[in-house]
Design an enzyme around this catalytic site. Structure first.
Site, PDB file in Angstrom:
ATOM      1  N   TYR A   1       2.546   0.417  12.159  1.00  0.00           N
ATOM      2  CA  TYR A   1       3.725   1.762  12.358  1.00  0.00           C
ATOM      3  C   TYR A   1       4.211   1.982  13.636  1.00  0.00           C
ATOM      4  O   TYR A   1       5.471   2.550  13.180  1.00  0.00           O
ATOM      5  CB  TYR A   1       2.603   2.639  12.179  1.00  0.00           C
ATOM      6  CG  TYR A   1       1.809   3.057  11.367  1.00  0.00           C
ATOM      7  CD1 TYR A   1       0.810   4.184  11.390  1.00  0.00           C
ATOM      8  CD2 TYR A   1       1.653   1.509  10.346  1.00  0.00           C
ATOM      9  CE1 TYR A   1      -0.647   4.290  10.315  1.00  0.00           C
ATOM     10  CE2 TYR A   1       0.233   2.410   9.093  1.00  0.00           C
ATOM     11  CZ  TYR A   1      -0.687   3.433   9.709  1.00  0.00           C
ATOM     12  OH  TYR A   1      -1.264   3.783   8.445  1.00  0.00           O
TER      13      TYR A   1
ATOM     14  N   ASN B   1       0.779  -1.030  -0.118  1.00  0.00           N
ATOM     15  CA  ASN B   1      -0.091   0.176  -0.236  1.00  0.00           C
ATOM     16  C   ASN B   1       0.838   1.218   0.143  1.00  0.00           C
ATOM     17  O   ASN B   1       0.413   2.473   0.104  1.00  0.00           O
ATOM     18  CB  ASN B   1      -1.289  -0.167   1.375  1.00  0.00           C
ATOM     19  CG  ASN B   1      -1.479   0.947   0.766  1.00  0.00           C
ATOM     20  OD1 ASN B   1      -2.512   0.647  -0.198  1.00  0.00           O
ATOM     21  ND2 ASN B   1      -2.840   1.307   2.251  1.00  0.00           N
TER      22      ASN B   1
ATOM     23  N   GLU C   1     -11.174   1.239   6.751  1.00  0.00           N
ATOM     24  CA  GLU C   1     -10.387   1.224   8.023  1.00  0.00           C
ATOM     25  C   GLU C   1     -11.521   1.492   8.778  1.00  0.00           C
ATOM     26  O   GLU C   1     -12.485   2.096   9.235  1.00  0.00           O
ATOM     27  CB  GLU C   1      -9.650   2.333   7.641  1.00  0.00           C
ATOM     28  CG  GLU C   1      -8.620   2.679   8.904  1.00  0.00           C
ATOM     29  CD  GLU C   1      -7.125   1.368   8.244  1.00  0.00           C
ATOM     30  OE1 GLU C   1      -7.027   0.611   9.008  1.00  0.00           O
ATOM     31  OE2 GLU C   1      -6.622   1.893   7.252  1.00  0.00           O
TER      32      GLU C   1
ATOM     33  N   ARG D   1      -5.419   1.927  -4.452  1.00  0.00           N
ATOM     34  CA  ARG D   1      -6.294   2.051  -4.914  1.00  0.00           C
ATOM     35  C   ARG D   1      -6.283   3.380  -5.497  1.00  0.00           C
ATOM     36  O   ARG D   1      -7.691   3.332  -6.602  1.00  0.00           O
ATOM     37  CB  ARG D   1      -7.601   2.552  -3.528  1.00  0.00           C
ATOM     38  CG  ARG D   1      -6.802   3.123  -2.385  1.00  0.00           C
ATOM     39  CD  ARG D   1      -8.196   3.821  -1.416  1.00  0.00           C
ATOM     40  NE  ARG D   1      -7.565   4.599  -0.138  1.00  0.00           N
ATOM     41  CZ  ARG D   1      -6.754   4.049   0.718  1.00  0.00           C
ATOM     42  NH1 ARG D   1      -6.201   3.601   0.887  1.00  0.00           N
ATOM     43  NH2 ARG D   1      -6.660   4.938   1.162  1.00  0.00           N
TER      44      ARG D   1
ATOM     45  N   HIS E   1      -8.994  -2.359   5.170  1.00  0.00           N
ATOM     46  CA  HIS E   1      -8.304  -2.214   5.459  1.00  0.00           C
ATOM     47  C   HIS E   1      -9.025  -2.421   7.322  1.00  0.00           C
ATOM     48  O   HIS E   1      -9.984  -1.931   7.481  1.00  0.00           O
ATOM     49  CB  HIS E   1      -7.370  -1.313   6.087  1.00  0.00           C
ATOM     50  CG  HIS E   1      -6.510  -0.974   4.377  1.00  0.00           C
ATOM     51  ND1 HIS E   1      -5.617  -1.687   4.326  1.00  0.00           N
ATOM     52  CD2 HIS E   1      -6.684  -0.839   3.148  1.00  0.00           C
ATOM     53  CE1 HIS E   1      -4.804  -1.609   2.959  1.00  0.00           C
ATOM     54  NE2 HIS E   1      -5.674  -0.971   2.842  1.00  0.00           N
TER      55      HIS E   1
END
EC number: 3.5.1.15
Lengths: 319, 329
Positions: free
Chosen positions: B304, B86, B194, B184, B132
């Site tokens: 993250y 992504n 999400e 996307r 997601h």
């Protein structure tokens, strides 16, 4: 039913292991912290040794590299001849067995505390081998009394007739702390802090024992496994549904026959078709999908724990 | 200056004297991507089942294609094999010469681009929904890449209204340096969906239900639009990314402080200067500095940590959309 021998000498050789699963972050960060600053693990009569159990999995932030380390402590893995193709965790289990064991020998560590997290809503769960582990039972009781607000539940993991396979089984006495819910790879401050406090209290208990404190007999309530339930699956082995909203997050709560346990993709409910009430734990644990376990069914039972013989107090601070 | 589609729209606008401000072409092809991150299970589950039985996602006159974007990562139940799928739909990666030496995800990105793109191409997909999950407490979130996309702002307004009272937040990632090249983004109308909190590798029924509802409302909107419904001007509240904040780290690069308990799970809530932000392993509180209130999102997202992002600061603002309708009516 006889109980196993309790310690007759002060416990001197104590270890706290974190990162047995490299993505269960409370133990990973605690072990790393103590390896830099071990003062917190020291008591008058002993110092606990911090161990980062699975360094390679920790570095990759994965549960394991080749094989679940916490299933690798059977005599079959530990005692068979090493080969160059051995999975990383089998080699590592042998190293840990040298360091903290050997399992079932007189030279093994007195006590190992193993730190874990779960994605299941298990709160503060204390995992011991069986009700015969008198020292571990008294320790659990102590934690429950110190922290009534935590509602510490005791899970006795050993299936009857089966050999123990987990890390803390290499020592003469052991316990695992299983705190959740926490996602893999996430470090939550609240759970980290609770884990740290519990470790300190475990070490305090050992110190109390070493100093000759008396621990009288008591009645204990615990949960032991009676079965597992897998997710409903398609012919291809994919998930056909997931844990029902009425079961999700309800670890340690009674599940009655006829209650919904899974919700299918179509929206249809699958009901529990067992004959008696069970107490599900490890409900929707991420790491158990590959083991074919949506939840572990347990039964609740009560048993008497005999008093622990009082030690003669430890002569002098440990060197 | 003006694209072909803008010229076409303007012609329709003048020719048909509609009351609607922006006349758009009907939507023909929609894709729903799951498994862009292989351990975000809601999208994986939904797409796999829709591939077997797509009744729920069909709408008259619309082609809706469910698709697993990263099958190898899905099989291993991991976020990615070599690199984050992504983040690599930029021209450089898409233009690299195909070879076995390329990272798996780069090769995969090129395949996906050929199947669903290029943007504004004749056979390209008009809308891509990319599904997601997050470990953060973000609830239902729609991710917008372009603040001037009237059609998507109208869609998001419709979805939010339909979901109410269940909150649905809009995260705007339009930013010169922080914007990233999503899977996307190869479509004219890219939509990020999400839903959290959900641990990696776990499929929760409540989260599944929420994501399913978001898709249903999105497809209903497209259907209404294609049928000629006019959507009057509207405004939505969005949270626009300002800055990403890393964890405080020690000299070895290891995390030295955790998201403070007061900030944990407080995505979308205001964080004022002086409010606790991090808690060091020694127990010291580190407060938010500066003089602006921010709205944190992606607070303590597992994936993250390696991207050095503890949370993202956003600012709240209103985005307006002109009225829209479908140009064939």
């Amino acid at each position: 039913m006889c109980s196993l021998p309790v310690p007759r000498e002060p416990l001197r050789r104590v270890a706290v292991t974190g990162g047995t699963h490299g993505n269960e972050m409370s133990g990973v960060y605690l072990a790393r912290h103590w390896l830099q600053a071990p003062a917190e693990l020291q008591r008058l009569s002993f110092s606990a040794v911090p161990v980062l159990a699975n360094p390679a999995a920790t570095a990759a932030c994965r549960r394991y590299v080749d094989h679940d380390l916490n299933r690798a402590f059977t005599s079959s893995f530990l005692n068979s001849r090493p080969t160059p193709d051995d999975p990383y965790e089998v080699t590592r289990a042998r190293e840990l067995n040298q360091l903290l064991g050997p399992k079932a020998s007189g030279r093994a560590f007195d006590f190992v505390l193993d730190l874990h997290n779960t994605t299941a809503n298990m709160g503060t769960c204390l995992i011991a081998k069986s009700s015969h582990e008198v020292f571990a039972m008294h320790l659990c009781r102590h934690l429950q009394l110190q922290y009534p607000e935590l509602s510490c539940q005791v899970f006795l993991c050993q299936w009857s007739g089966e050999e123990s396979y987990n890390l803390d089984s290499v020592a003469k006495n052991g316990l695992a702390l299983e705190l959740g819910p926490q996602p893999q790879g996430v470090l939550r401050a609240d759970i980290f802090s609770r884990m740290r406090t519990l470790v300190a209290t475990v070490l305090d208990f050992i110190e109390l024992f070493n100093q000759g404190t008396a621990f009288p007999a008591f009645e204990m309530e615990a949960y032991r496994p009676v079965g597992v339930m897998d997710f409903p699956r398609t012919d291809a082995g994919n998930l056909a549904g997931t844990v029902h909203p009425q079961l999700q997050d309800r670890d340690f709560q009674p599940l009655q026959p006829g209650a919904p346990i899974f919700q299918m993709f179509s929206g249809e409910d699958l009901l529990y078709d067992g004959e008696s009430t069970v107490y599900p734990v490890f409900i929707n644990e991420a790491a158990y999908y590959e083991k074919g376990i949506a939840f572990v069914q347990t039964e609740k039972f009560t048993f008497t724990v005999p008093a622990m013989p009082v030690l003669n107090p430890a002569p002098s601070p440990a060197s | 200056m003006w694209t072909d589609s803008q010229r076409k729209s303007d012609k329709k606008l003048l020719g048909e004297m509609t009351s609607c401000h922006i006349a758009e072409e009907p939507i023909k092809k929609v894709a729903i991507f799951g498994g862009t991150h292989g351990n975000e299970l809601t999208g994986v589950f939904l797409v796999k089942h829709w591939l077997e039985n797509g009744a729920e996602i069909q709408r008259t006159g619309l082609e809706v294609k469910p698709f697993i974007t990263n099958p190898r990562a899905v099989k291993k139940c991991t976020r990615y094999i070599d690199c984050d799928l992504n983040r690599i739909f930029d021209l450089e990666n898409l233009g690299k010469k195909m070879s076995e030496d390329l990272p798996y995800e780069v090769r995969r990105a090129q395949e996906i681009y050929h199947l669903f793109g290029p943007k504004d191409g004749e056979d390209s997909y008009d809308i891509i929904f990319d599904l997601h999950n997050t470990t953060s407490n973000m609830g239902c979130t729609l991710i917008l890449e372009d603040s001037r996309n009237n059609f998507l702002i109208q869609m998001f307004h419709y979805i939010k209204t339909s979901l109410a009272p269940l909150p649905c937040y809009v995260y705007l990632i339009e930013h010169p340096s922080l914007k990233y090249a999503t899977t996307r983004s190869i479509a004219k109308y890219p939509v990020g969906i999400e839903v959290g909190p959900q641990p990696q590798g776990v499929l929760r029924a409540d989260i599944l239900d929420q994501m399913r509802k978001m898709i249903k409302h999105a497809l209903d909107f497209i259907h209404h639009f294609n049928e000629g419904k006019e959507f009057p001007p509207c405004a939505i509240e969005v949270y626009k990314i300002i800055e990403k904040v890393d964890y405080p780290r020690d000299e070895n690069g290891e995390i030295a402080a955790v998201i403070h308990p007061n900030l944990q799970d407080q995505d979308w809530k205001p964080l004022h200067p002086g409010d606790p932000m991090f808690l060091t392993l020694d127990g010291k509180t580190m407060p938010l500095g500066g003089d602006c209130t921010v709205y944190p999102v992606f607070v303590n997202e597992a994936a993250y940590y390696e991207k050095k992002e503890a949370f993202a600061k956003t600012t709240k603002l209103m985005l307006n959309a002109k009225s829209i309708c479908c140009s064939v009516h």
